[in-house]
Write a protein that holds these residues in place. Sequence first.
Motif, PDB file in Angstrom:
ATOM      1  N   TYR A  91       0.904   4.279  -2.675  1.00 35.97           N
ATOM      2  CA  TYR A  91       0.713   5.636  -2.171  1.00 35.97           C
ATOM      3  C   TYR A  91       1.859   6.549  -2.620  1.00 35.97           C
ATOM      4  CZ  TYR A  91      -0.225   9.330   1.283  1.00 35.97           C
ATOM      5  OH  TYR A  91      -0.491  10.523   1.894  1.00 35.97           O
TER       6      TYR A  91
ATOM      7  N   ASP B 275      -7.374  10.120   4.032  1.00 38.23           N
ATOM      8  CA  ASP B 275      -6.039   9.631   3.706  1.00 38.23           C
ATOM      9  C   ASP B 275      -6.097   8.116   3.508  1.00 38.23           C
ATOM     10  OD1 ASP B 275      -3.367   8.697   3.799  1.00 38.23           O
ATOM     11  OD2 ASP B 275      -2.744  10.467   4.925  1.00 38.23           O
ATOM     12  N   ASP B 276      -5.896   7.663   2.266  1.00 31.90           N
ATOM     13  CA  ASP B 276      -5.988   6.233   1.960  1.00 31.90           C
ATOM     14  C   ASP B 276      -4.969   5.414   2.740  1.00 31.90           C
ATOM     15  OD1 ASP B 276      -8.050   6.634   0.193  1.00 31.90           O
ATOM     16  OD2 ASP B 276      -6.745   6.803  -1.567  1.00 31.90           O
TER      17      ASP B 276
ATOM     18  N   ARG C  53      -6.068   4.929   6.334  1.00 31.48           N
ATOM     19  CA  ARG C  53      -7.146   3.939   6.444  1.00 31.48           C
ATOM     20  C   ARG C  53      -6.615   2.516   6.311  1.00 31.48           C
ATOM     21  NH1 ARG C  53     -10.373   7.636   3.177  1.00 31.48           N
ATOM     22  NH2 ARG C  53     -10.086   6.243   1.381  1.00 31.48           N
ATOM     23  N   ARG C  54      -5.602   2.334   5.472  1.00 35.05           N
ATOM     24  CA  ARG C  54      -5.032   0.989   5.333  1.00 35.05           C
ATOM     25  C   ARG C  54      -4.300   0.568   6.606  1.00 35.05           C
ATOM     26  NH1 ARG C  54      -4.522  -1.560   0.564  1.00 35.05           N
ATOM     27  NH2 ARG C  54      -4.223  -3.312   2.002  1.00 35.05           N
TER      28      ARG C  54
ATOM     29  N   ARG D  80     -14.729  -5.234  -3.595  1.00 36.49           N
ATOM     30  CA  ARG D  80     -15.055  -4.227  -2.591  1.00 36.49           C
ATOM     31  C   ARG D  80     -16.522  -3.815  -2.607  1.00 36.49           C
ATOM     32  NH1 ARG D  80     -15.635   1.086  -1.476  1.00 36.49           N
ATOM     33  NH2 ARG D  80     -14.758   1.791   0.532  1.00 36.49           N
TER      34      ARG D  80
ATOM     35  N   ALA E 234       0.829  -1.213   0.000  1.00 42.72           N
ATOM     36  CA  ALA E 234       0.000   0.000   0.000  1.00 42.72           C
ATOM     37  C   ALA E 234       0.858   1.255   0.000  1.00 42.72           C
ATOM     38  CB  ALA E 234      -0.928  -0.010   1.219  1.00 42.72           C
TER      39      ALA E 234
END
Length: 453
Positions: free
Chosen positions: A82, A208-209, A212-213, A351, A78
């Motif tokens: 990012y 913020d991706d 969240r991950r 998803r 991730a």
Amino acid sequence: MAGPRGGRRGWLVLVVLLFGGVLAAGRLVPAVRWYFRQRAARVVEEVRRRGIELPTFKLTRRGTLIHRLTHDPELIEAAEVYARENDISMAVAMARVERYGREIVPSFNAFLYFRVGIPLAAWISRSLYDIRVGPQRGLAVLDENAYEDASVVFVMNHRSNIDYVLLAHLMAHRTALSYAAGEWAHAWPLGRLIGGMGAFFVRRGSGDDLYRRVLERFVQMAVEGGLTQVFFPEGGLSRDGKLREPKVGLLDYMLRHFDPEAGDILFVPVGVNYDWALEDHSLLQPGGPEAGIRGRGGPFASAAGSMVRNLLLARRGGGFRLGAAAVGFGAPLSAREYAASRGVAFGELEREARIEEVKVLARLLMLTINDSIPPVAVPLVARALIEAPETTVPKNSLLSRARSLSQSKAPLDYEAALRTLVMRRLVLAESGEYRPAPGGEKLLAYYANSAHS
């Protein structure tokens, strides 16, 4: 002429003292940490002898958990994505992963939880409320069955900031709870205390991706590690007394990699209601608790102001007691059995499809929570008054209607509830008849909406 020289000597002494203080603190802090770790280890052994088993995950040092996050293959992948999308280096992306991990991961201390937090929770709960425990189907099932391969998640409606305190007090002889705390709980000195009691911090609505991950992986690690958690599906306090639509973020995190062969998740519904919610004024003010006090201080100041206001009002009535706080436990829902009954494999869904299935489960959990909420007198009297066709209602008729709204056989003090509403100036009494007080309609409706029949 010694003035300047004396001044320089004074500054030199001050610098030396400060430097010495820093050195002393550097030696003292590890000693203090060692002392509390020793005390915590003794508490862990003591609670084990009392039949409370704490999972290894809960006792794992914070630094170890952060290391696991920063070396997790999914998070490394991730971070790579990012970094590419935001045109930053991989080192910067991984530094953010570590920063987010340090922000989220708690530092549980058994001594702080069982020797400080739980006695404090008991004192607060008993000082403010007459605690009633209603249906206990969920606890009975947990007691009768040994779920060695299951993580227990208490799913609870969110009526007050006292909710978690109350549940921690009631569950003190069974387990140590963890829950997701909002940004308000991260402020010093609350952050140290709440983190030490096992809460992990969550930024509500973060866009913020990468954050969240990191949060997702921590939640998944916690579930896989058997951590007993408290989860508020509504995602925040009720603003009108009604149950809110469930949020699915944390629930989706728990189920994204759910493997029924590896273990189960038991969702235990918990319903709570109050005669008098401590921060009710802040929930109903324009802008909600986030508006603060006169636009300042945010939710913490708003909730604190409402609490002080209500406690002072209760004191004028003869004490700091706020009536009843009722808690009910519904039958556990097994994620494994639920998935099998619907033919759903959460971990294999894309998803969009998974989110839709999670929403179905979330709505079911809200129904079971609603069915677990025990009745309390003030909401029932408020509802009886608001639903009455007459402008004013005689006392006997009002109390009779309130009793008829409750399907429970639990003895409730409806007369005390009516006195509370009159004392709070939410209801006016005139010649033996009662009607909503001007200006109190909104708060009266809040309690009427929370009535469970």
